[in-house]
Design a protein around this motif. Sequence first.
Motif, PDB file in Angstrom:
ATOM      1  N   ALA A 254       0.811  -1.216   0.000  1.00 52.98           N
ATOM      2  CA  ALA A 254       0.000   0.000   0.000  1.00 52.98           C
ATOM      3  C   ALA A 254       0.843   1.263   0.000  1.00 52.98           C
ATOM      4  CB  ALA A 254      -0.915   0.000   1.230  1.00 52.98           C
TER       5      ALA A 254
ATOM      6  N   ASP B 120       0.003   4.728   5.706  1.00 54.83           N
ATOM      7  CA  ASP B 120      -0.517   4.334   4.405  1.00 54.83           C
ATOM      8  C   ASP B 120      -2.044   4.337   4.453  1.00 54.83           C
ATOM      9  OD1 ASP B 120      -1.380   1.961   5.609  1.00 54.83           O
ATOM     10  OD2 ASP B 120       0.279   0.762   4.835  1.00 54.83           O
ATOM     11  N   VAL B 121      -2.660   3.825   3.422  1.00 54.36           N
ATOM     12  CA  VAL B 121      -4.119   3.878   3.319  1.00 54.36           C
ATOM     13  C   VAL B 121      -4.800   3.088   4.435  1.00 54.36           C
ATOM     14  CG1 VAL B 121      -4.320   1.862   1.791  1.00 54.36           C
ATOM     15  CG2 VAL B 121      -6.005   3.711   1.618  1.00 54.36           C
ATOM     16  N   HIS B 122      -4.087   2.135   5.037  1.00 56.06           N
ATOM     17  CA  HIS B 122      -4.638   1.349   6.137  1.00 56.06           C
ATOM     18  C   HIS B 122      -4.340   1.974   7.502  1.00 56.06           C
ATOM     19  CE1 HIS B 122      -5.393  -1.815   3.240  1.00 56.06           C
ATOM     20  NE2 HIS B 122      -4.117  -1.901   2.942  1.00 56.06           N
TER      21      HIS B 122
ATOM     22  N   SER C  54      -0.140   5.822   0.421  1.00 55.64           N
ATOM     23  CA  SER C  54      -1.039   6.674   1.201  1.00 55.64           C
ATOM     24  C   SER C  54      -2.478   6.679   0.700  1.00 55.64           C
ATOM     25  CB  SER C  54      -0.504   8.114   1.222  1.00 55.64           C
ATOM     26  OG  SER C  54      -0.450   8.639  -0.092  1.00 55.64           O
ATOM     27  N   HIS C  55      -2.719   6.242  -0.532  1.00 56.80           N
ATOM     28  CA  HIS C  55      -4.086   6.282  -1.047  1.00 56.80           C
ATOM     29  C   HIS C  55      -4.485   5.068  -1.869  1.00 56.80           C
ATOM     30  CE1 HIS C  55      -1.478   8.044  -4.130  1.00 56.80           C
ATOM     31  NE2 HIS C  55      -2.389   7.728  -5.027  1.00 56.80           N
ATOM     32  N   ARG C  56      -3.602   4.057  -1.953  1.00 60.13           N
ATOM     33  CA  ARG C  56      -3.935   2.839  -2.697  1.00 60.13           C
ATOM     34  C   ARG C  56      -3.571   1.620  -1.871  1.00 60.13           C
ATOM     35  NH1 ARG C  56      -0.493   4.477  -7.944  1.00 60.13           N
ATOM     36  NH2 ARG C  56       0.836   5.140  -6.199  1.00 60.13           N
ATOM     37  N   ALA C  57      -4.424   0.600  -1.905  1.00 53.02           N
ATOM     38  CA  ALA C  57      -4.116  -0.631  -1.180  1.00 53.02           C
ATOM     39  C   ALA C  57      -3.017  -1.420  -1.882  1.00 53.02           C
ATOM     40  CB  ALA C  57      -5.370  -1.485  -1.045  1.00 53.02           C
TER      41      ALA C  57
END
Length: 253
Positions: A135, A172-174, A137-140
């Motif tokens: 991942a 990150d995104v998570h 910052s905006h994609r898994a």
Amino acid sequence: MKWLAAILSGLLLALPAAAADYAALPGGSFPSVLPADGKAAPAQIAPFALRTEPVTNGEFLAFTLKHPEWRRDRIAGVFADGDYLSHWASADSLGGSISAAQPVTRVSWFAAEAFCESEHARLPTWYEWEYAAAADSHRADARQDPAWRERVLRWYGRPSNVPLPDVGGSPDVHGVRDLNGLVWEWVDDFNALLVGSDSRDQDGADKFKFCGAGAISMREKENYATLMRVAILSSLKAPNTTTNLGFRCARSK
């Protein structure tokens, strides 16, 4: 005043440790660099929770004070090599040159697993770690982005003899931090990464046991940084420690 500092330090260590943060990850079908069937099948990952940051020196020191069998002067030789926590000033002190907020390194697989058990957790599997580390910052899954691959790979070229920064990079995104660019990390099944689950899958040549031959069956070969992780982890033994190998914990949902 040294006696006062010692008393204050002891009081701080006696305080209950703050609960570690864990982020929930949804899991799912994931195209790993190591196909689930040794050919092309994606990994199937159940939902799990992952520690948002690597375990720090301060956290591991508190663990060894509570569980003295994991101190460097008491640990059984079968559980760690001679470099275990050797960068600390003593068995029960980090020293002035070590930051409590830096990721702990020079820890064996056995010690990492014991720490995670103390948090009612475990080490993540390779598939869980690889899935989370894909991942940004905006994609898994940012692995197909050349800029992402270059950014991750750039870290591998940095000297390993410079002091590590403190944990706490951008999430990150998570909501997980520092999976790439800080330290290598132990995974639960590190010693099975290049070994087929069924010897009949190996064409009688043990092709998965060696990095060069095993790489033939790997996917995502352009993701060189992840392949390097596989090669390094698969070369280790559970008592081994290194200057840039740390860990974080995971929990099943």
